[in-house]
Write an enzyme that holds these catalytic residues in place. Structure first.
Site, PDB file in Angstrom:
ATOM      1  N   SER A  42       4.539  -4.235   1.017  1.00 12.77           N
ATOM      2  CA  SER A  42       4.356  -2.985   0.259  1.00 12.77           C
ATOM      3  C   SER A  42       3.993  -1.910   1.540  1.00 12.77           C
ATOM      4  O   SER A  42       4.861  -2.050   2.579  1.00 12.77           O
ATOM      5  CB  SER A  42       2.917  -3.051  -0.333  1.00 12.77           C
ATOM      6  OG  SER A  42       2.794  -1.831  -1.232  1.00 12.77           O
ATOM      7  N   ASP A 156       6.767  -5.291  -5.811  1.00 13.75           N
ATOM      8  CA  ASP A 156       5.788  -5.211  -4.919  1.00 13.75           C
ATOM      9  C   ASP A 156       5.525  -6.913  -4.374  1.00 13.75           C
ATOM     10  O   ASP A 156       5.388  -7.562  -5.422  1.00 13.75           O
ATOM     11  CB  ASP A 156       4.452  -4.758  -4.907  1.00 13.75           C
ATOM     12  CG  ASP A 156       3.509  -4.528  -3.956  1.00 13.75           C
ATOM     13  OD1 ASP A 156       3.449  -5.148  -2.984  1.00 13.75           O
ATOM     14  OD2 ASP A 156       2.699  -3.472  -3.977  1.00 13.75           O
TER      15      ASP A 156
END
Length: 259
Positions: A42, A156
């Protein structure tokens, strides 16, 4: 450089809170540590890629200028049930910065982690285009549409491995340093549906980070107390970078090696 000051750095997920990673890296450099490899997911992947690729100042300029007025330059809103942000504009912006730079061509080994929702497994990016690795790793569920790549549907990396200590490249005599963002808060608050969802997700992330640290114990863990910041609060750029620097100073002072 002193013996033992070579760092294998692992940067956790965190949304806008991950801006604190910038302060961590800059403080490590000020303290004469040399970052020999970096891994993240991320925002940790984005900041790590910025450093490893040498596009540090370009990425910082983009991140420090995100606010309510400029957000539309980076996101394209979608009516899809897969996510409210399509990602096309963000992908184009990353192309402007990283171009066709490939991970395997970087001087500093870099790894990004994403999640394939089709088989619920990790996907490791340690080769190929940086922009593909980042577009996958930063696709926050419910917010960004999954990144369709090589017959995978990627989101993610923090869902499965928010602090990928097991994925960073290691060298002899390096120090394994992990950085987590968003310490637990013991403050009464009024929840709405969205804040409850975000805080619940943060709790899961912190639990998985603690488990990762048990399985692979870092030599040093830097914990940035950024829990009071929203994961979308990019306008707090300066404060978050300072939080990262202060947390790093505190952690290094407690570390056994001289700083």
């Amino acid at each position: 450089m002193q013996k033992g000051k070579k760092v294998a750095l692992v940067l956790a997920t965190g949304g806008a809170r991950g801006l604190a990673h910038i302060g961590v890296i800059e403080e490590l450099i000020r303290q004469n540590y040399s970052i020999s490899s970096v891994a993240g997911c991320s925002m940790g992947a984005f900041v790590g890629a910025a450093f490893a690729s040498g596009y540090w100042n370009e990425c910082k300029e983009v991140l420090c200028n995100i606010n309510r007025k400029t957000i539309f330059q980076f996101v394209d809103f979608s009516l899809s049930r897969k996510g409210i942000i399509g990602g096309r504009k963000m992908y184009k912006k990353m192309e402007q910065i990283f171009s066709d730079t490939k991970i395997e061509d970087l001087k500093i080994p870099f790894t990004a982690v994403a999640t394939n929702i089709l088989n619920q497994q990790e996907v490791i990016f340690n080769q190929g285009k940086i922009i593909d690795a980042l577009r996958a790793s930063i696709s926050l569920p419910f917010i960004f549409k999954p990144y369709e790549f090589n017959n995978m549907s990627l989101i993610d990396g923090g869902l499965l491995n928010p602090l990928p200590l097991d994925k960073v490249s290691r060298t002899t005599d390096d120090i394994l340093i992990g950085v987590s963002i968003g310490a637990k808060k013991n403050v009464l608050k009024t929840y709405n549906k969205f804040s409850l969802l975000m805080d619940s997700a943060a709790m899961i992330v912190q639990t998985n980070i603690r488990k990762s640290c048990i399985e692979i114990k870092p030599d040093l863990m830097i914990e940035v107390p950024a829990g009071d910041y929203s994961i979308f609060n990019f306008k707090k750029y300066t404060e978050l970078v300072e939080e990262g620097a202060k947390a790093t100073q505190k952690a290094l002072q407690a570390y056994s090696l001289p700083v």
